[in-house]
Design a protein around this motif. Sequence first.
Motif, PDB file in Angstrom:
ATOM      1  N   UNK A   1       0.862  -1.181   0.000  1.00 55.00           N
ATOM      2  CA  UNK A   1       0.000   0.000   0.000  1.00 55.00           C
ATOM      3  C   UNK A   1       0.895   1.227   0.000  1.00 55.00           C
ATOM      4  N   UNK A   2       0.791   2.023  -1.049  1.00 54.18           N
ATOM      5  CA  UNK A   2       1.602   3.233  -1.170  1.00 54.18           C
ATOM      6  C   UNK A   2       0.772   4.443  -0.774  1.00 54.18           C
ATOM      7  N   UNK A   3       1.446   5.412  -0.168  1.00 56.96           N
ATOM      8  CA  UNK A   3       0.796   6.635   0.295  1.00 56.96           C
ATOM      9  C   UNK A   3       1.530   7.834  -0.281  1.00 56.96           C
ATOM     10  N   UNK A   4       0.761   8.786  -0.798  1.00 54.25           N
ATOM     11  CA  UNK A   4       1.331  10.027  -1.302  1.00 54.25           C
ATOM     12  C   UNK A   4       0.556  11.217  -0.776  1.00 54.25           C
ATOM     13  N   UNK A   5       1.114  12.388  -0.945  1.00 55.21           N
ATOM     14  CA  UNK A   5       0.462  13.622  -0.504  1.00 55.21           C
ATOM     15  C   UNK A   5       0.577  14.663  -1.602  1.00 55.21           C
TER      16      UNK A   5
END
Length: 328
Positions: free
Chosen positions: A134-138
Motif C-alpha cells: 500500500x503506497x501513500x502520497x500527498x
Amino acid sequence: MKIGKIPNNTLKKIILDKITNKRCEVLIRPKIGEDCSALDFGEDACVLSCDPITGASNEVGRLAVHISCNDIASCGVEPIGLMVALLAPPEATEKELETIMRQLCETASSLNVDIIGGHTEITDSVNKFILITTAIGKGSKDKLIKTSDAKPGDDIIITKTAGIEGTAIISHDKEAELSEKLGKDLIESGKAFINNISVVKEGIIASKFGVNAMHDITEGGVLGAVWEIAEASGTGCIIEADKIPVADVTKIICDYYKIDPLKLISSGSMLITCSNGQALVEELANNGISSAIIGKITKDLTKYIVKDSQLIEIGQPETDELYKVVAL
C-alpha cells in the motif's frame, strides 16, 4: 474463474456496486480503471493505492514497490510511504526473505520512499511469496489527476514501450529456456527491463505540464489500459496499432510464446491524455523519457484500434497474456 484480474463487468456487479460508504472526506472513490483513492486532509489530499504481486517469482520485492508507487504517480503525486504485507510458504528460507527485503528497501530508497510498516507471516495458505503493498502520497487536493478525467479531443500518449513489465518477468522467470532458444544476450536485455518499471518521473512531469488523465498500464496491457481510461471517463477512443512502440526484445519473446504484446502487463509505461500531446512528448523527451501519441479520445463511447487498415473494437480486458506463459 480465470486467473488474473476479475473481469470488469463482474467487478462492478459483485464488488463495486456493493460499496455504499459515502463519507465526505473521500475525494476519489473506487471505480473501474481508477488507480488510487484520495482523502481530504485540508489543503492537501492523502492518496493511496494497494496492489499485490502474484504473477512473478523473481524480483518480487522490486516489483512490489514500483507497482504501488506507480499508481500514486498516476495521480500526479509523489509517493512518500509504503506498507508491505509479506506472506511466505513454510518451505521459504531466511535467505529468500532477506533477498526480498533487500529488494524492497533498495527500490524504495531509489524512489525516496520510506517503508513505514506492514505485516509478515509464514502460512501454508500460499505456495510462494506473496507481497501486497500500500503506497501513500500527498498532494494538493485541487490538482489531483484521475483516470476518469479524459476529455474528447485529447491526444492519447504512451511513455516508453508496450509490455515492459511482462518482458522483464518472462525474461527472469523463463531465463534458462529463453537463453537456450533465443540467445543469452537477448534475454539479458529483457531482464534489464526491470530497471524501467517506474513511472514516477513521468507522472510528476505530466502533472506539472498539465494533463487531463493518467493511467498506469498494468494487467491487460496497453489495450486494457486504453479501454479502462475511456470507460472510466465515459468516452470512446481510437488508437493506431502501428504507432504503439514495442521493443524488439518484447516482440521476439511474444512471438516465441505466441502472445500479444499489446495485451501484456506493462508497468513502466504510463497512459496519458491531454489537449496538446506533441508538446508533452517534447517535454518528456527533454527529461530523457521516450513517448508517442497513439490516438485520440472520442465522444463516441465505442473504443477502437486501427490494425492492418481494419477498424477493430477494443473489448474489456481479459486475462493478461503473462499468465499464458507463467503457467507453462
